[in-house]
Design a protein around this motif. Structure first.
Motif, PDB file in Angstrom:
ATOM      1  N   MET A   1      12.922  23.782   1.185  1.00  0.00           N
ATOM      2  CA  MET A   1      12.666  25.019   1.905  1.00  0.00           C
ATOM      3  C   MET A   1      13.987  25.605   2.389  1.00  0.00           C
ATOM      4  O   MET A   1      14.810  24.904   2.969  1.00  0.00           O
ATOM      5  CB  MET A   1      11.736  24.744   3.086  1.00  0.00           C
ATOM      6  CG  MET A   1      11.343  25.969   3.837  1.00  0.00           C
ATOM      7  SD  MET A   1       9.930  25.678   4.904  1.00  0.00           S
ATOM      8  CE  MET A   1      10.764  25.521   6.458  1.00  0.00           C
ATOM      9  N   SER A   2      14.196  26.894   2.136  1.00  0.00           N
ATOM     10  CA  SER A   2      15.455  27.512   2.541  1.00  0.00           C
ATOM     11  C   SER A   2      15.479  27.739   4.050  1.00  0.00           C
ATOM     12  O   SER A   2      14.459  27.945   4.688  1.00  0.00           O
ATOM     13  CB  SER A   2      15.669  28.828   1.803  1.00  0.00           C
ATOM     14  OG  SER A   2      14.669  29.755   2.126  1.00  0.00           O
ATOM     15  N   LYS A   3      16.680  27.699   4.593  1.00  0.00           N
ATOM     16  CA  LYS A   3      16.857  27.928   6.021  1.00  0.00           C
ATOM     17  C   LYS A   3      17.007  29.420   6.275  1.00  0.00           C
ATOM     18  O   LYS A   3      17.632  30.145   5.501  1.00  0.00           O
ATOM     19  CB  LYS A   3      18.076  27.164   6.514  1.00  0.00           C
ATOM     20  CG  LYS A   3      17.850  25.667   6.446  1.00  0.00           C
ATOM     21  CD  LYS A   3      19.013  24.888   6.990  1.00  0.00           C
ATOM     22  CE  LYS A   3      18.679  23.405   6.924  1.00  0.00           C
ATOM     23  NZ  LYS A   3      19.809  22.564   7.210  1.00  0.00           N
ATOM     24  N   LYS A   4      16.436  29.861   7.384  1.00  0.00           N
ATOM     25  CA  LYS A   4      16.516  31.255   7.783  1.00  0.00           C
ATOM     26  C   LYS A   4      17.757  31.446   8.649  1.00  0.00           C
ATOM     27  O   LYS A   4      17.911  30.773   9.674  1.00  0.00           O
ATOM     28  CB  LYS A   4      15.266  31.657   8.558  1.00  0.00           C
ATOM     29  CG  LYS A   4      13.991  31.607   7.745  1.00  0.00           C
ATOM     30  CD  LYS A   4      12.786  32.037   8.531  1.00  0.00           C
ATOM     31  CE  LYS A   4      12.042  31.006   9.257  1.00  0.00           C
ATOM     32  NZ  LYS A   4      11.606  29.791   8.751  1.00  0.00           N
ATOM     33  N   ILE A   5      18.620  32.352   8.215  1.00  0.00           N
ATOM     34  CA  ILE A   5      19.839  32.620   8.975  1.00  0.00           C
ATOM     35  C   ILE A   5      19.856  34.085   9.396  1.00  0.00           C
ATOM     36  O   ILE A   5      19.624  34.976   8.586  1.00  0.00           O
ATOM     37  CB  ILE A   5      21.099  32.221   8.185  1.00  0.00           C
ATOM     38  CG1 ILE A   5      22.317  32.200   9.083  1.00  0.00           C
ATOM     39  CG2 ILE A   5      21.320  33.104   6.979  1.00  0.00           C
ATOM     40  CD1 ILE A   5      23.438  31.336   8.573  1.00  0.00           C
ATOM     41  N   MET A  32      23.757  30.920  -1.770  1.00  0.00           N
ATOM     42  CA  MET A  32      23.929  29.564  -1.261  1.00  0.00           C
ATOM     43  C   MET A  32      22.596  28.938  -0.862  1.00  0.00           C
ATOM     44  O   MET A  32      22.551  27.787  -0.467  1.00  0.00           O
ATOM     45  CB  MET A  32      24.879  29.587  -0.057  1.00  0.00           C
ATOM     46  CG  MET A  32      26.289  30.023  -0.402  1.00  0.00           C
ATOM     47  SD  MET A  32      27.306  30.260   1.073  1.00  0.00           S
ATOM     48  CE  MET A  32      27.363  28.584   1.716  1.00  0.00           C
ATOM     49  N   GLY A  33      21.513  29.722  -0.949  1.00  0.00           N
ATOM     50  CA  GLY A  33      20.191  29.197  -0.645  1.00  0.00           C
ATOM     51  C   GLY A  33      19.618  29.613   0.691  1.00  0.00           C
ATOM     52  O   GLY A  33      18.523  29.180   1.058  1.00  0.00           O
ATOM     53  N   ALA A  34      20.309  30.470   1.426  1.00  0.00           N
ATOM     54  CA  ALA A  34      19.813  30.917   2.734  1.00  0.00           C
ATOM     55  C   ALA A  34      18.816  32.054   2.572  1.00  0.00           C
ATOM     56  O   ALA A  34      18.943  32.885   1.665  1.00  0.00           O
ATOM     57  CB  ALA A  34      20.972  31.387   3.611  1.00  0.00           C
ATOM     58  N   LYS A 149      27.388  22.708   3.999  1.00  0.00           N
ATOM     59  CA  LYS A 149      26.768  21.408   4.309  1.00  0.00           C
ATOM     60  C   LYS A 149      25.421  21.588   5.006  1.00  0.00           C
ATOM     61  O   LYS A 149      24.443  20.897   4.689  1.00  0.00           O
ATOM     62  CB  LYS A 149      27.709  20.575   5.178  1.00  0.00           C
ATOM     63  CG  LYS A 149      28.981  20.161   4.450  1.00  0.00           C
ATOM     64  CD  LYS A 149      29.963  19.484   5.390  1.00  0.00           C
ATOM     65  CE  LYS A 149      31.269  19.180   4.675  1.00  0.00           C
ATOM     66  NZ  LYS A 149      32.275  18.611   5.580  1.00  0.00           N
ATOM     67  N   TRP A 150      25.346  22.528   5.937  1.00  0.00           N
ATOM     68  CA  TRP A 150      24.094  22.771   6.672  1.00  0.00           C
ATOM     69  C   TRP A 150      22.987  23.280   5.747  1.00  0.00           C
ATOM     70  O   TRP A 150      21.854  22.845   5.843  1.00  0.00           O
ATOM     71  CB  TRP A 150      24.374  23.767   7.799  1.00  0.00           C
ATOM     72  CG  TRP A 150      23.192  24.137   8.619  1.00  0.00           C
ATOM     73  CD1 TRP A 150      22.530  23.349   9.534  1.00  0.00           C
ATOM     74  CD2 TRP A 150      22.516  25.393   8.649  1.00  0.00           C
ATOM     75  NE1 TRP A 150      21.495  24.047  10.114  1.00  0.00           N
ATOM     76  CE2 TRP A 150      21.475  25.305   9.592  1.00  0.00           C
ATOM     77  CE3 TRP A 150      22.723  26.597   7.971  1.00  0.00           C
ATOM     78  CZ2 TRP A 150      20.628  26.374   9.868  1.00  0.00           C
ATOM     79  CZ3 TRP A 150      21.878  27.656   8.253  1.00  0.00           C
ATOM     80  CH2 TRP A 150      20.838  27.525   9.189  1.00  0.00           C
ATOM     81  N   LEU A 151      23.340  24.204   4.865  1.00  0.00           N
ATOM     82  CA  LEU A 151      22.343  24.758   3.951  1.00  0.00           C
ATOM     83  C   LEU A 151      21.846  23.718   2.945  1.00  0.00           C
ATOM     84  O   LEU A 151      20.733  23.829   2.438  1.00  0.00           O
ATOM     85  CB  LEU A 151      22.897  25.984   3.219  1.00  0.00           C
ATOM     86  CG  LEU A 151      23.040  27.240   4.082  1.00  0.00           C
ATOM     87  CD1 LEU A 151      23.790  28.323   3.315  1.00  0.00           C
ATOM     88  CD2 LEU A 151      21.687  27.740   4.552  1.00  0.00           C
ATOM     89  N   LYS A 152      22.649  22.721   2.664  1.00  0.00           N
ATOM     90  CA  LYS A 152      22.262  21.700   1.680  1.00  0.00           C
ATOM     91  C   LYS A 152      21.501  20.532   2.302  1.00  0.00           C
ATOM     92  O   LYS A 152      21.014  19.661   1.593  1.00  0.00           O
ATOM     93  CB  LYS A 152      23.502  21.177   0.930  1.00  0.00           C
ATOM     94  CG  LYS A 152      24.235  22.251   0.145  1.00  0.00           C
ATOM     95  CD  LYS A 152      23.328  22.977  -0.812  1.00  0.00           C
ATOM     96  CE  LYS A 152      24.038  24.111  -1.501  1.00  0.00           C
ATOM     97  NZ  LYS A 152      23.155  25.029  -2.187  1.00  0.00           N
ATOM     98  N   GLN A 153      21.388  20.496   3.636  1.00  0.00           N
ATOM     99  CA  GLN A 153      20.682  19.401   4.308  1.00  0.00           C
ATOM    100  C   GLN A 153      19.199  19.462   4.015  1.00  0.00           C
ATOM    101  O   GLN A 153      18.582  20.474   3.963  1.00  0.00           O
ATOM    102  CB  GLN A 153      20.864  19.474   5.838  1.00  0.00           C
ATOM    103  CG  GLN A 153      22.224  19.138   6.288  1.00  0.00           C
ATOM    104  CD  GLN A 153      22.355  19.266   7.801  1.00  0.00           C
ATOM    105  OE1 GLN A 153      21.633  20.008   8.462  1.00  0.00           O
ATOM    106  NE2 GLN A 153      23.319  18.578   8.361  1.00  0.00           N
TER     107      GLN A 153
END
Length: 153
Positions: A1-5, A32-34, A149-153
């Motif tokens: 699941m992608s992170k919301k930024i 980057m997946g965000a 790193k945060w987006l890939k967690q």
């Protein structure tokens, strides 16, 4: 699941900045997946000709900061945009993940440690804060920095 930024920025106030500066930033973050929540895009559905529009925009932005996973704040200017600073303060208070972007070379501080007011860095670690601070778009997907790193967690 992608992170919301949440992309806190003042670029939407200028048609040129909105057209030229926002798209590459959004494209890079999305690549980057965000999942990018950009406030000017998200408030376009509001009718700015109606009374009370400003309150509705502020409440929508506040809601989005609360609902996001992290904030990517563009902190250009001396001082940086007041709205961005409020959004950043809310994100820090809610313990959201914080990333800062400044490609403005002017210093705006009385601290030898930071290029901006020290409170802007309150949401970053004391040691290694530089990994959360970006000075160009090309740097965003650096595997050595915190955003990647945060987006890939």
């Amino acid at each position: 699941m992608s992170k919301k930024i949440y992309l806190a920025n003042p670029y939407g106030f200028s048609q040129q900045q909105k057209a030229l500066l926002l798209p590459p930033m959004i494209d890079k973050l999305q690549s980057m997946g965000a999942e990018v929540w950009e406030p000017f895009q998200r408030s376009e559905q509001l009718d700015l000709s109606q009374p009370g529009w400003a309150y509705k925009v502020a409440q929508a932005d506040l809601h989005d900061v609360k609902e996001c996973d992290g904030i990517f704040a563009i902190v250009n200017g001396t001082p940086p945009d007041e709205g961005v600073m409020v959004e950043l303060g809310v994100a820090i208070a809610l313990h959201k993940q914080v990333f800062l972007f400044r490609d403005d070379f002017r210093r705006c501080t009385d601290s030898e440690d930071y290029p901006l007011n020290l409170m802007i860095f309150a949401g970053l670690p004391e040691i290694g804060w530089e990994d959360y601070y970006y000075t160009c778009i090309a740097e965003l997907d650096s595997q050595d920095k915190a955003l990647f790193k945060w987006l890939k967690q």
